[in-house]
Design an enzyme around this catalytic site. Structure first.
Site, PDB file in Angstrom:
ATOM      1  N   LYS A  10       5.255 -27.235  44.461  1.00  0.00           N
ATOM      2  CA  LYS A  10       6.242 -28.203  43.976  1.00  0.00           C
ATOM      3  C   LYS A  10       5.990 -28.511  42.488  1.00  0.00           C
ATOM      4  O   LYS A  10       5.657 -27.605  41.739  1.00  0.00           O
ATOM      5  CB  LYS A  10       6.231 -29.448  44.856  1.00  0.00           C
ATOM      6  CG  LYS A  10       6.412 -29.085  46.346  1.00  0.00           C
ATOM      7  CD  LYS A  10       6.697 -30.254  47.228  1.00  0.00           C
ATOM      8  CE  LYS A  10       6.891 -29.756  48.667  1.00  0.00           C
ATOM      9  NZ  LYS A  10       7.270 -30.811  49.592  1.00  0.00           N
ATOM     10  N   HIS A  85      15.437 -25.421  49.650  1.00  0.00           N
ATOM     11  CA  HIS A  85      14.474 -26.454  50.042  1.00  0.00           C
ATOM     12  C   HIS A  85      15.185 -27.812  50.137  1.00  0.00           C
ATOM     13  O   HIS A  85      16.079 -28.095  49.330  1.00  0.00           O
ATOM     14  CB  HIS A  85      13.339 -26.519  49.019  1.00  0.00           C
ATOM     15  CG  HIS A  85      12.184 -27.339  49.523  1.00  0.00           C
ATOM     16  ND1 HIS A  85      12.192 -28.710  49.476  1.00  0.00           N
ATOM     17  CD2 HIS A  85      11.023 -26.978  50.121  1.00  0.00           C
ATOM     18  CE1 HIS A  85      11.071 -29.161  50.018  1.00  0.00           C
ATOM     19  NE2 HIS A  85      10.344 -28.128  50.415  1.00  0.00           N
ATOM     20  N   GLU A 154      11.909 -26.450  58.287  1.00  0.00           N
ATOM     21  CA  GLU A 154      11.209 -27.644  57.829  1.00  0.00           C
ATOM     22  C   GLU A 154      11.977 -28.896  58.246  1.00  0.00           C
ATOM     23  O   GLU A 154      12.958 -29.261  57.593  1.00  0.00           O
ATOM     24  CB  GLU A 154      11.080 -27.622  56.306  1.00  0.00           C
ATOM     25  CG  GLU A 154      10.310 -26.440  55.789  1.00  0.00           C
ATOM     26  CD  GLU A 154       9.680 -26.718  54.435  1.00  0.00           C
ATOM     27  OE1 GLU A 154       8.455 -26.666  54.355  1.00  0.00           O
ATOM     28  OE2 GLU A 154      10.408 -27.002  53.480  1.00  0.00           O
TER      29      GLU A 154
HETATM   30  P1  PGA Z   1       4.441 -30.587  52.765  1.00  0.00           P
HETATM   31  O1  PGA Z   1       5.603 -29.760  52.081  1.00  0.00           O
HETATM   32  O2  PGA Z   1       3.506 -29.574  53.375  1.00  0.00           O
HETATM   33  O3  PGA Z   1       3.809 -31.384  51.662  1.00  0.00           O
HETATM   34  O4  PGA Z   1       5.073 -31.444  53.802  1.00  0.00           O
HETATM   35  C1  PGA Z   1       6.166 -28.642  52.681  1.00  0.00           C
HETATM   36  C2  PGA Z   1       7.405 -28.235  51.925  1.00  0.00           C
HETATM   37  O5  PGA Z   1       8.177 -29.143  51.556  1.00  0.00           O
HETATM   38  O6  PGA Z   1       7.622 -27.060  51.658  1.00  0.00           O
END
Ligand code: PGA
Length: 233
Positions: A10, A85, A154
């Protein structure tokens, strides 16, 4: 069996030096296949066997201020690109835009890592979730060769709790397996990954799912020690 573990850094870290340090601390001989997705601005200066971008634009070139195209990513040796995403959908990416990005990646032989799951809440049951996923995937994969696309499921409520050891907001491995089977059966995609607060404490259980092809890891991928453990599970 080898699984695919993708690190989504990110908007981290804030300096190139720290990004290079983090990349250098991730094993290149892990048990599973590993892809690092640093911020775009660092991509050309990170040395790691498999690199991915966190997003791209759907056009190859032209008057599109601030964008990065799959053609440019390809030129840097980038092999994967996250598209759709939930954090991008939240800031305006529609299903149609995501579809354009999927096709633009495929045109450059970059593997799209198509994230779906936006719009679901922790209260929803599997059937409601699959309805949402179907509406996303039908558009996101329209006109694309699904067999060359990796899907990352996700659940939005599970993403980025901010705590890499979160225990409360994580999907169950059974749920991840059920949804992976649904997606694989219906869309013939190359693999389905789980993402959302995956960490060193819960990764093994997710990876044990026969139909879970790997993990998309956010917060926990910034902790080298933990991430090295995850990629060797
Ligand atoms: P996270 O993020 O493992 O911090 O929850 C996963 C993502 O958003 O790809």
């Amino acid at each position: 069996m080898k699984k695919l573990i993708i690190a989504n850094w990110k908007l981290n870290p804030t300096t190139l030096k720290d990004a290079q340090k983090l990349a250098a601390s991730i094993s290149v001989k892990a048990k599973n296949k590993v892809v690092l997705c640093p911020p775009t601005i660092y991509l050309s200066q990170i040395d790691y066997p498999n690199l991915g971008a966190q997003d791209c634009f759907w056009n190859e070139k032209g008057p599109h201020t601030g964008q990065t195209s799959p053609a440019q990513l390809k030129d840097l040796g980038v092999k994967y690109c996250i598209v759709g995403h939930s954090e991008k959908r939240e800031t305006g990416d529609t299903d149609e835009m995501v579809n354009g990005k999927v096709k633009a990646c495929l045109a450059q032989k970059i593997t799209p890592v198509l994230c779906v799951g936006f719009g679901t809440t922790v209260e929803q049951d599997d059937l409601e979730v699959t309805d949402v996923l179907k509406s996303q995937l039908d558009i996101n994969l329209s006109g694309a060769d699904a067999s060359k696309v990796i899907v990352a499921y996700e659940p939005v409520w599970a993403i980025s709790s901010g705590d890499p050891y979160a225990t409360k907001k994580v999907a169950t491995p059974e749920h991840a397996e059920t949804i992976s089977i649904f997606i694989k059966n219906k869309y013939n995609v190359s693999a389905v990954l789980y993402g959302g607060s995956a960490n060193v404490r819960n990764a093994k259980e997710f990876l044990a799912g026969r139909n879970v092809g790997g993990l998309l890891v956010g917060g926990a991928s910034l902790i080298a020690k933990d991430f090295n453990e995850i990629i060797n599970m």
